[in-house]
Scaffold this motif. Structure first.
Motif, PDB file in Angstrom:
ATOM      1  N   VAL A  46      53.091  49.049  46.712  1.00 10.87           N
ATOM      2  CA  VAL A  46      51.777  48.632  47.196  1.00 10.87           C
ATOM      3  C   VAL A  46      50.725  49.268  46.292  1.00 10.87           C
ATOM      4  O   VAL A  46      50.701  50.489  46.116  1.00 10.87           O
ATOM      5  CB  VAL A  46      51.574  49.056  48.667  1.00 10.87           C
ATOM      6  N   LEU A  47      49.889  48.395  45.717  1.00 14.24           N
ATOM      7  CA  LEU A  47      48.779  48.875  44.891  1.00 14.24           C
ATOM      8  C   LEU A  47      47.516  48.879  45.732  1.00 14.24           C
ATOM      9  O   LEU A  47      47.306  47.962  46.524  1.00 14.24           O
ATOM     10  CB  LEU A  47      48.578  47.947  43.682  1.00 14.24           C
ATOM     11  N   PRO A  48      46.671  49.886  45.615  1.00 18.93           N
ATOM     12  CA  PRO A  48      46.777  51.009  44.712  1.00 18.93           C
ATOM     13  C   PRO A  48      47.490  52.224  45.296  1.00 18.93           C
ATOM     14  O   PRO A  48      47.655  53.237  44.617  1.00 18.93           O
ATOM     15  CB  PRO A  48      45.314  51.344  44.427  1.00 18.93           C
ATOM     16  N   ASP A  49      47.949  52.165  46.540  1.00 18.44           N
ATOM     17  CA  ASP A  49      48.470  53.341  47.246  1.00 18.44           C
ATOM     18  C   ASP A  49      49.642  54.023  46.546  1.00 18.44           C
ATOM     19  O   ASP A  49      49.698  55.248  46.483  1.00 18.44           O
ATOM     20  CB  ASP A  49      48.907  52.970  48.664  1.00 18.44           C
ATOM     21  N   ASP A  50      50.597  53.255  46.045  1.00 21.86           N
ATOM     22  CA  ASP A  50      51.826  53.835  45.510  1.00 21.86           C
ATOM     23  C   ASP A  50      51.720  54.299  44.065  1.00 21.86           C
ATOM     24  O   ASP A  50      52.646  54.930  43.550  1.00 21.86           O
ATOM     25  CB  ASP A  50      52.982  52.832  45.629  1.00 21.86           C
ATOM     26  N   VAL A  51      50.613  53.985  43.389  1.00 21.68           N
ATOM     27  CA  VAL A  51      50.446  54.372  41.978  1.00 21.68           C
ATOM     28  C   VAL A  51      49.054  54.988  41.826  1.00 21.68           C
ATOM     29  O   VAL A  51      48.075  54.286  41.594  1.00 21.68           O
ATOM     30  CB  VAL A  51      50.611  53.160  41.032  1.00 21.68           C
ATOM     31  N   VAL A  52      48.977  56.299  41.949  1.00 23.98           N
ATOM     32  CA  VAL A  52      47.671  56.970  41.946  1.00 23.98           C
ATOM     33  C   VAL A  52      46.947  56.827  40.615  1.00 23.98           C
ATOM     34  O   VAL A  52      45.723  56.891  40.565  1.00 23.98           O
ATOM     35  CB  VAL A  52      47.797  58.465  42.334  1.00 23.98           C
ATOM     36  N   SER A  53      47.671  56.601  39.519  1.00 23.64           N
ATOM     37  CA  SER A  53      47.044  56.472  38.203  1.00 23.64           C
ATOM     38  C   SER A  53      46.645  55.037  37.872  1.00 23.64           C
ATOM     39  O   SER A  53      46.122  54.771  36.790  1.00 23.64           O
ATOM     40  CB  SER A  53      47.985  57.006  37.126  1.00 23.64           C
ATOM     41  N   PHE A  54      46.858  54.085  38.789  1.00 22.80           N
ATOM     42  CA  PHE A  54      46.545  52.690  38.514  1.00 22.80           C
ATOM     43  C   PHE A  54      45.032  52.506  38.455  1.00 22.80           C
ATOM     44  O   PHE A  54      44.304  53.043  39.291  1.00 22.80           O
ATOM     45  CB  PHE A  54      47.141  51.782  39.596  1.00 22.80           C
ATOM     46  N   PRO A  55      44.515  51.732  37.483  1.00 23.26           N
ATOM     47  CA  PRO A  55      43.059  51.552  37.372  1.00 23.26           C
ATOM     48  C   PRO A  55      42.492  50.767  38.559  1.00 23.26           C
ATOM     49  O   PRO A  55      43.062  49.757  38.971  1.00 23.26           O
ATOM     50  CB  PRO A  55      42.901  50.765  36.067  1.00 23.26           C
ATOM     51  N   LEU A  56      41.361  51.237  39.084  1.00 23.74           N
ATOM     52  CA  LEU A  56      40.760  50.624  40.258  1.00 23.74           C
ATOM     53  C   LEU A  56      39.652  49.641  39.912  1.00 23.74           C
ATOM     54  O   LEU A  56      39.245  48.850  40.752  1.00 23.74           O
ATOM     55  CB  LEU A  56      40.209  51.710  41.187  1.00 23.74           C
ATOM     56  N   ASP A  57      39.138  49.683  38.674  1.00 19.66           N
ATOM     57  CA  ASP A  57      38.038  48.807  38.299  1.00 19.66           C
ATOM     58  C   ASP A  57      38.515  47.362  38.197  1.00 19.66           C
ATOM     59  O   ASP A  57      39.662  47.091  37.890  1.00 19.66           O
ATOM     60  CB  ASP A  57      37.393  49.278  36.994  1.00 19.66           C
ATOM     61  N   PRO A  58      37.625  46.405  38.481  1.00 17.54           N
ATOM     62  CA  PRO A  58      38.030  44.999  38.523  1.00 17.54           C
ATOM     63  C   PRO A  58      38.332  44.434  37.140  1.00 17.54           C
ATOM     64  O   PRO A  58      37.755  44.856  36.143  1.00 17.54           O
ATOM     65  CB  PRO A  58      36.811  44.310  39.142  1.00 17.54           C
ATOM     66  N   GLY A  59      39.244  43.477  37.112  1.00 12.92           N
ATOM     67  CA  GLY A  59      39.560  42.795  35.862  1.00 12.92           C
ATOM     68  C   GLY A  59      40.961  42.230  35.881  1.00 12.92           C
ATOM     69  O   GLY A  59      41.744  42.462  36.803  1.00 12.92           O
ATOM     70  N   GLU A  60      41.259  41.456  34.831  1.00 12.17           N
ATOM     71  CA  GLU A  60      42.589  40.892  34.693  1.00 12.17           C
ATOM     72  C   GLU A  60      43.539  41.971  34.176  1.00 12.17           C
ATOM     73  O   GLU A  60      43.207  42.717  33.256  1.00 12.17           O
ATOM     74  CB  GLU A  60      42.590  39.710  33.726  1.00 12.17           C
ATOM     75  N   VAL A  61      44.689  42.042  34.789  1.00  8.46           N
ATOM     76  CA  VAL A  61      45.710  43.028  34.441  1.00  8.46           C
ATOM     77  C   VAL A  61      47.014  42.286  34.218  1.00  8.46           C
ATOM     78  O   VAL A  61      47.353  41.371  34.971  1.00  8.46           O
ATOM     79  CB  VAL A  61      45.901  44.060  35.585  1.00  8.46           C
ATOM     80  N   GLU A  62      47.732  42.678  33.169  1.00  8.37           N
ATOM     81  CA  GLU A  62      49.082  42.160  33.014  1.00  8.37           C
ATOM     82  C   GLU A  62      50.028  43.248  33.506  1.00  8.37           C
ATOM     83  O   GLU A  62      49.934  44.401  33.083  1.00  8.37           O
ATOM     84  CB  GLU A  62      49.400  41.782  31.574  1.00  8.37           C
ATOM     85  N   LEU A  63      50.898  42.868  34.434  1.00  9.10           N
ATOM     86  CA  LEU A  63      51.893  43.783  34.993  1.00  9.10           C
ATOM     87  C   LEU A  63      53.251  43.457  34.392  1.00  9.10           C
ATOM     88  O   LEU A  63      53.543  42.295  34.104  1.00  9.10           O
ATOM     89  CB  LEU A  63      51.971  43.635  36.507  1.00  9.10           C
TER      90      LEU A  63
END
Length: 100
Positions: A46-63
């Motif tokens: 579950v993002l962002p809960d399970d990955v504290v280093s995940f970026p929170l700012d809006p935008g397109e992300v490739e996972l």
């Protein structure tokens, strides 16, 4: 603090996998050099809960998700692009109750 709508990222397990890695990249393709976190044997996070280093700012992300076996060998990346926004809007101000 406000609330953000969480996103569940899930994938099908891989034969021979001991654990998985989640990679992410903003502004370009996700590669093995991208930011990542090892998520263990789970097949969803579950993002962002399970990955504290995940970026929170809006935008397109490739996972990207890869599988690792016990020898440390890593699979190809399963990839997806998504628009994510974990920012919280400002709260309304000057709330009042008036007699009518």
């Amino acid at each position: 603090t406000g609330r953000v709508r969480k996103k569940r990222v899930l994938w099908e397990g891989s034969a021979g996998a001991g654990k998985y890695r989640l990679y992410w990249s903003k502004g370009g393709p996700v590669t093995y050099d991208s930011d990542f976190v090892e998520v263990g044997e789970v097949k969803q996070i579950v993002l962002p809960d399970d990955v504290v280093s995940f970026p929170l700012d809006p935008g397109e992300v490739e996972l990207g998700v890869s599988a690792l076996n016990q020898a440390g060998n890593e699979s190809d990346l399963a990839r997806t692009k998504v628009y994510l926004d974990f920012t919280v809007p400002g709260a309304p101000r000057n709330l009042k109750v008036e007699d009518r």
